[in-house]
Design a protein around this motif. Structure first.
Motif, mmCIF file in Angstrom:
data_model
loop_
_atom_site.group_PDB
_atom_site.id
_atom_site.type_symbol
_atom_site.label_atom_id
_atom_site.label_comp_id
_atom_site.label_asym_id
_atom_site.label_seq_id
_atom_site.Cartn_x
_atom_site.Cartn_y
_atom_site.Cartn_z
ATOM 1 N N GLY A 168 0.821 -1.207 0.000
ATOM 2 C CA GLY A 168 0.000 0.000 0.000
ATOM 3 C C GLY A 168 0.850 1.249 0.000
ATOM 4 N N ASN A 355 -7.935 3.521 -4.973
ATOM 5 C CA ASN A 355 -9.112 2.750 -4.559
ATOM 6 C C ASN A 355 -8.763 1.342 -4.076
ATOM 7 O OD1 ASN A 355 -11.075 4.737 -5.084
ATOM 8 N ND2 ASN A 355 -11.068 4.243 -7.265
ATOM 9 N N ASN A 356 -7.603 0.831 -4.459
ATOM 10 C CA ASN A 356 -7.291 -0.566 -4.158
ATOM 11 C C ASN A 356 -5.999 -0.797 -3.384
ATOM 12 O OD1 ASN A 356 -9.401 -2.226 -5.850
ATOM 13 N ND2 ASN A 356 -8.685 -0.599 -7.223
ATOM 14 N N SER A 358 -4.154 1.303 -0.965
ATOM 15 C CA SER A 358 -3.860 2.358 0.002
ATOM 16 C C SER A 358 -3.162 1.780 1.235
ATOM 17 C CB SER A 358 -5.146 3.061 0.434
ATOM 18 O OG SER A 358 -5.945 2.185 1.211
ATOM 19 N N GLU A 360 -4.002 2.455 4.249
ATOM 20 C CA GLU A 360 -5.045 2.133 5.227
ATOM 21 C C GLU A 360 -5.516 0.692 5.058
ATOM 22 O OE1 GLU A 360 -4.890 6.498 4.620
ATOM 23 O OE2 GLU A 360 -5.126 4.811 3.241
ATOM 24 N N SER A 361 -5.728 0.295 3.794
ATOM 25 C CA SER A 361 -6.154 -1.077 3.515
ATOM 26 C C SER A 361 -5.081 -2.072 3.940
ATOM 27 C CB SER A 361 -6.467 -1.227 2.025
ATOM 28 O OG SER A 361 -6.761 -2.562 1.705
ATOM 29 N N ASN A 364 -4.878 -2.232 7.939
ATOM 30 C CA ASN A 364 -6.047 -2.879 8.554
ATOM 31 C C ASN A 364 -6.094 -4.376 8.264
ATOM 32 O OD1 ASN A 364 -7.477 -0.770 9.988
ATOM 33 N ND2 ASN A 364 -7.885 0.165 8.001
ATOM 34 N N THR A 365 -5.691 -4.765 7.066
ATOM 35 C CA THR A 365 -5.651 -6.200 6.744
ATOM 36 C C THR A 365 -4.634 -6.914 7.614
ATOM 37 O OG1 THR A 365 -6.279 -5.698 4.460
ATOM 38 C CG2 THR A 365 -5.389 -7.890 4.887
#
Length: 378
Positions: A168, A355-356, A358, A360-361, A364-365
């Motif tokens: 990300g 959108n895919n 980042s 943040e993603s 959090n994952t």
């Protein structure tokens, strides 16, 4: 929850960016993290600048096994809930201590482990089998692409032990850059507004396929005079690349700029080139392309590793077969000769990435996976 990330500390490129980006953003989410390394370097310096706690337990050489006991003792007294390893040296040490460590140990696969030492026959013969064996001892392996997950399954790894987490990148901050004139002066390039500039930022090792980039540049140079090329990076292939540029009469068209460690200059590179590229023979999920996406750069890359998961061919960039420098040259010319197409593809890549892919993603994952593994082991 406290997570201890274990890595040699001498890493560069995508693995360094991945780990530092992840830890910085885990801290923002109030996750207690620490970096454990066996050497000082640019990696540890940058970590401290980001406010990441760093502990060094020095290992004088790869065969210094006395460090194993010290690392095991430190992990067991650190209060961590999980150890997250990165890279061959951390995996190798973990092989000797994971049965004595009181918390789960996991690892991230940042590259094809069979190619990590491709440029050094002795290291390839010794360290590749060790890393392969060590990887199989982990109960959980994180991969930065689906392509790597499929590769591991084909090599006999159990699918249920593998998770995929894409790299990300942070789209929020306003990136600091220098002026266009200052950037090209820094690289000792006489900027010409009538030209398009095609760039590649990569370590100069065989697996990165910079030879493909240079051959494509040679094809284009023979056909037109309004496209120049910039190579950022250093490594074992520097002399052979420089020799090729000189022998083919490309010194005025291909600018070998060397390694750039300054983040502001690197931001400026992605901002001021017209087309970003990567011509690797093998890849993971490269930050060199995500950093270009953040600057809305049209991109040409080889269809290897996780790159086809990142770029939609013909929409958010162009993909070409590995090693096909003629196709590489063709796509570069197409983008450099069509301003509307180039800007459109750059914007498409930006939108797809934000959108895919980042930070943040990614963060959090990781947190969800950590919680699941810690719960399983209690």
């Amino acid at each position: 929850m406290k997570i201890l990330h274990f890595i040699s500390g001498g890493d560069t490129g995508g693995a360094k960016t991945h780990v530092l980006t992840l830890l910085e953003n885990l801290l923002k989410l109030n996750i207690d993290v620490e970096l454990l390394c066996i050497m000082e370097g640019i990696f540890t310096e940058e970590a401290r600048e980001l406010g990441i706690p760093v502990t060094i337990i020095p290992q004088s050489r790869r065969y210094d096994l006395s460090v194993n006991r010290k690392i095991c003792s430190y992990i067991n007294s650190s209060g961590c809930d999980l150890v997250h390893c990165h890279g061959a040296r951390a995996n190798y040490i973990s092989l000797f201590i994971m049965h004595r460590v009181k918390v789960p140990m996991i690892t991230t696969l940042h590259s094809d482990y069979k190619l990590d030492f491709k440029d050094n026959a002795r290291k390839q013969m010794v360290y590749t089998p060790i890393n392969s064996f060590a990887l199989r001892r982990f109960n959980h392996v994180l991969c930065v692409t689906n392509a790597f997950k499929n590769m591991l399954v084909q090599r006999g790894f159990k699918e249920e032990r593998i998770e995929v987490i894409y790299n990300g990148i942070d789209f929020k901050p306003e990136l600091e850059v220098v002026s266009k004139e200052a950037f090209y002066d820094r690289l000792h390039i006489k900027y010409n507004a009538d030209k398009k500039y095609v760039g590649i930022a990569a370590r100069l090792f065989a697996v990165k396929g910079v030879d493909v980039f240079l051959r494509a540049a040679n094809v284009i140079a023979k056909r037109c005079d309004n496209i120049d090329f910039i190579v950022l990076g250093d490594g074992e292939m520097w002399e052979s690349c420089e020799k090729y540029v000189e022998e083919e009469g490309l010194k005025d068209r291909v600018h070998m700029a060397g390694q750039i460690m300054n983040s502001v200059v690197m931001n400026s590179f992605y901002k001021y080139i017209d087309v970003n590229t990567l011509s690797s023979y093998s890849e993971s999920f490269p930050y060199a392309l995500l950093e270009g996406a953040r600057m809305s750069k049209a991109t040409v890359a080889t269809a290897v590793g996780g790159i086809p998961e990142m770029i939609e061919d013909g929409k958010s960039g162009y993909l070409v077969p590995s090693g096909d420098y003629d196709a590489f040259a063709d796509r570069l010319e197409k983008l450099c000769s069509n301003d509307e197409l180039r800007l459109k593809m750059g914007n498409e890549f930006y939108n797809r990435a934000i959108n895919n892919f980042s930070v943040e993603s990614m963060a959090n994952t990781h947190i969800n996976i950590y919680k699941k593994i810690i719960k399983e082991c209690r």
